[in-house]
Design an enzyme around this catalytic site. Structure first.
Site, mmCIF file in Angstrom:
data_model
loop_
_atom_site.group_PDB
_atom_site.id
_atom_site.type_symbol
_atom_site.label_atom_id
_atom_site.label_comp_id
_atom_site.label_asym_id
_atom_site.label_seq_id
_atom_site.Cartn_x
_atom_site.Cartn_y
_atom_site.Cartn_z
ATOM 1 N N GLU A 31 0.733 -1.444 0.155
ATOM 2 C CA GLU A 31 -0.098 -0.178 -0.335
ATOM 3 C C GLU A 31 1.365 1.140 0.423
ATOM 4 O O GLU A 31 1.942 1.330 0.364
ATOM 5 C CB GLU A 31 -1.210 -0.324 1.382
ATOM 6 C CG GLU A 31 -0.194 0.093 2.606
ATOM 7 C CD GLU A 31 -1.214 0.712 3.663
ATOM 8 O OE1 GLU A 31 -2.087 0.707 3.556
ATOM 9 O OE2 GLU A 31 -0.895 0.656 4.669
ATOM 10 N N HIS A 33 2.366 4.551 0.771
ATOM 11 C CA HIS A 33 3.531 5.352 2.258
ATOM 12 C C HIS A 33 4.025 6.538 1.788
ATOM 13 O O HIS A 33 4.695 6.726 2.414
ATOM 14 C CB HIS A 33 4.219 4.053 2.680
ATOM 15 C CG HIS A 33 3.429 2.762 3.324
ATOM 16 N ND1 HIS A 33 2.885 1.780 2.807
ATOM 17 C CD2 HIS A 33 3.684 2.595 5.203
ATOM 18 C CE1 HIS A 33 2.812 1.436 3.997
ATOM 19 N NE2 HIS A 33 2.807 1.813 5.150
ATOM 20 N N ASP A 42 4.890 -2.396 5.205
ATOM 21 C CA ASP A 42 4.711 -3.286 6.251
ATOM 22 C C ASP A 42 5.054 -4.285 5.760
ATOM 23 O O ASP A 42 5.401 -5.137 6.743
ATOM 24 C CB ASP A 42 3.092 -3.277 5.686
ATOM 25 C CG ASP A 42 2.408 -2.018 6.145
ATOM 26 O OD1 ASP A 42 3.237 -1.003 7.160
ATOM 27 O OD2 ASP A 42 1.208 -2.039 6.314
ATOM 28 N N HIS A 117 0.543 -4.654 9.776
ATOM 29 C CA HIS A 117 -0.433 -3.608 8.800
ATOM 30 C C HIS A 117 -1.661 -3.999 9.873
ATOM 31 O O HIS A 117 -2.435 -5.172 9.824
ATOM 32 C CB HIS A 117 -0.842 -4.628 7.863
ATOM 33 C CG HIS A 117 -2.262 -3.931 7.205
ATOM 34 N ND1 HIS A 117 -2.253 -2.503 5.968
ATOM 35 C CD2 HIS A 117 -2.550 -3.642 6.721
ATOM 36 C CE1 HIS A 117 -2.993 -2.085 5.166
ATOM 37 N NE2 HIS A 117 -3.731 -3.233 5.404
ATOM 38 N N GLU A 119 -4.610 -2.851 9.721
ATOM 39 C CA GLU A 119 -5.754 -3.660 9.424
ATOM 40 C C GLU A 119 -5.823 -4.914 9.419
ATOM 41 O O GLU A 119 -7.205 -5.483 8.826
ATOM 42 C CB GLU A 119 -6.301 -3.124 8.071
ATOM 43 C CG GLU A 119 -7.329 -1.307 8.552
ATOM 44 C CD GLU A 119 -5.501 -0.409 7.854
ATOM 45 O OE1 GLU A 119 -3.714 -0.826 8.257
ATOM 46 O OE2 GLU A 119 -5.746 0.907 7.770
ATOM 47 N N HIS A 172 0.849 6.274 10.257
ATOM 48 C CA HIS A 172 1.055 6.098 8.892
ATOM 49 C C HIS A 172 2.035 6.486 8.239
ATOM 50 O O HIS A 172 1.449 8.072 7.737
ATOM 51 C CB HIS A 172 -0.428 5.874 8.231
ATOM 52 C CG HIS A 172 0.220 4.787 6.487
ATOM 53 N ND1 HIS A 172 -0.170 4.035 6.999
ATOM 54 C CD2 HIS A 172 -0.242 5.889 5.707
ATOM 55 C CE1 HIS A 172 0.039 3.871 6.091
ATOM 56 N NE2 HIS A 172 0.292 4.808 4.671
ATOM 57 N N GLU A 177 7.493 4.914 11.410
ATOM 58 C CA GLU A 177 7.538 4.189 9.932
ATOM 59 C C GLU A 177 8.809 4.624 9.348
ATOM 60 O O GLU A 177 9.520 3.544 8.879
ATOM 61 C CB GLU A 177 6.426 4.304 9.544
ATOM 62 C CG GLU A 177 5.507 2.646 9.948
ATOM 63 C CD GLU A 177 4.617 2.270 8.881
ATOM 64 O OE1 GLU A 177 3.544 1.766 8.667
ATOM 65 O OE2 GLU A 177 3.469 3.215 8.384
#
Length: 259
Positions: A31, A33, A42, A117, A119, A172, A177
């Site tokens: 995804e 970033h 991730d 991750h 979710e 995020h 990260e």
């Protein structure tokens, strides 16, 4: 060649590890970033954590699951960004269930799911629950862990020393990260592309279809400025040590600590 990766083992070498080792399954996503980090953050961090844990205990690391459940716009940008490749929730449950079924069939008694991750969490828990629901013995045992729930509180002020901690909902691709990527994969961080764009307060609702104007076009939820490799090291080492402590406590004598 990393000795912990089962992809590097023959089937006989793999088989010899089953009785006295822990199997770690890293699970991430693909995804967006923001403009400064790659799509595979991730998944890369999930494998890095898994290998760091494996260095401290008798463990082997399975191939990383690099696709996950869709991120919502306010927690990662969602499907409005090209390169964010999502799975349906039922697919995540089915995929992880099938993998667990195969590993249990091989004879593994101790399996750890390392999630990077957010979710994915509910769907990983669902898969683990479904496959063990009718089990009456303590083992085989499956543990689900992540880095953010295993980060000591005293680390947060050291990481967010210049920029106030906005809460995990807005972190995020931000300081945590980005710092971890600077530590683990510095060559993949585009520091010159870090932006100050973001949103101030995460929404208290979700909208379908997702709004294309909820977050900036860069995909950033909060600034990553003040990120450093040293902060990444603090996060990775602290949460890894705490995860290992969890494994020691929950798998007790079944875990053998290596020198």
């Amino acid at each position: 060649m990393n000795k912990h990766l089962i992809t590097n083992m023959t089937w006989q070498e793999y088989q010899s590890k089953i009785k006295d080792n822990i199997l770690i399954l890293p699970i991430g996503s693909t995804e967006q970033h923001g403009p400064h980090l790659p799509l595979g953050v991730d998944s890369m961090l999930a494998e890095s954590y898994s290998l760091a844990i494996a260095e401290k205990i008798n463990a082997v690391v399975a191939p990383t699951v690099s696709y996950g459940y869709k991120s919502l716009p306010a927690s990662g940008g969602g499907p409005i960004f090209p390169g964010t490749i999502d799975l349906k929730g039922a697919t995540v449950v089915s995929l992880v269930y099938d993998l667990l079924e195969e590993f249990l069939h091989d004879g593994w008694q101790k399996i750890v799911l390392v999630s990077c991750h957010y979710e994915n969490e509910a769907f990983l828990a669902e898969a683990a629950d479904l496959i063990t629901r009718n089990q009456t013995e303590e083992f085989p045992k499956i543990l689900l862990v992540n880095w953010w729930d295993n980060l000591s509180e005293n680390i947060l002020p050291l990481v967010f020393d210049e920029v106030e901690f906005p809460g995990w909902a807005l972190e995020h691709a931000a300081i945590a990260e980005t710092s971890m990527m600077m530590y683990c994969y510095p060559e993949l961080v585009r520091e010159d592309a870090i932006t100050d764009e973001g949103i101030d307060i995460p929404p208290t609702f979700q909208q379908f279809p997702p709004s294309k104007t909820l977050i900036p076009q860069s995909g950033s939820l909060h600034t990553a400025r003040s990120s450093t490799a040293e902060k990444g090291r603090l996060i990775v080492e602290n949460s890894t040590d705490n995860i290992v402590s969890v494994l020691e406590n929950e798998l007790f004598a079944k875990v053998k600590i290596t020198d």
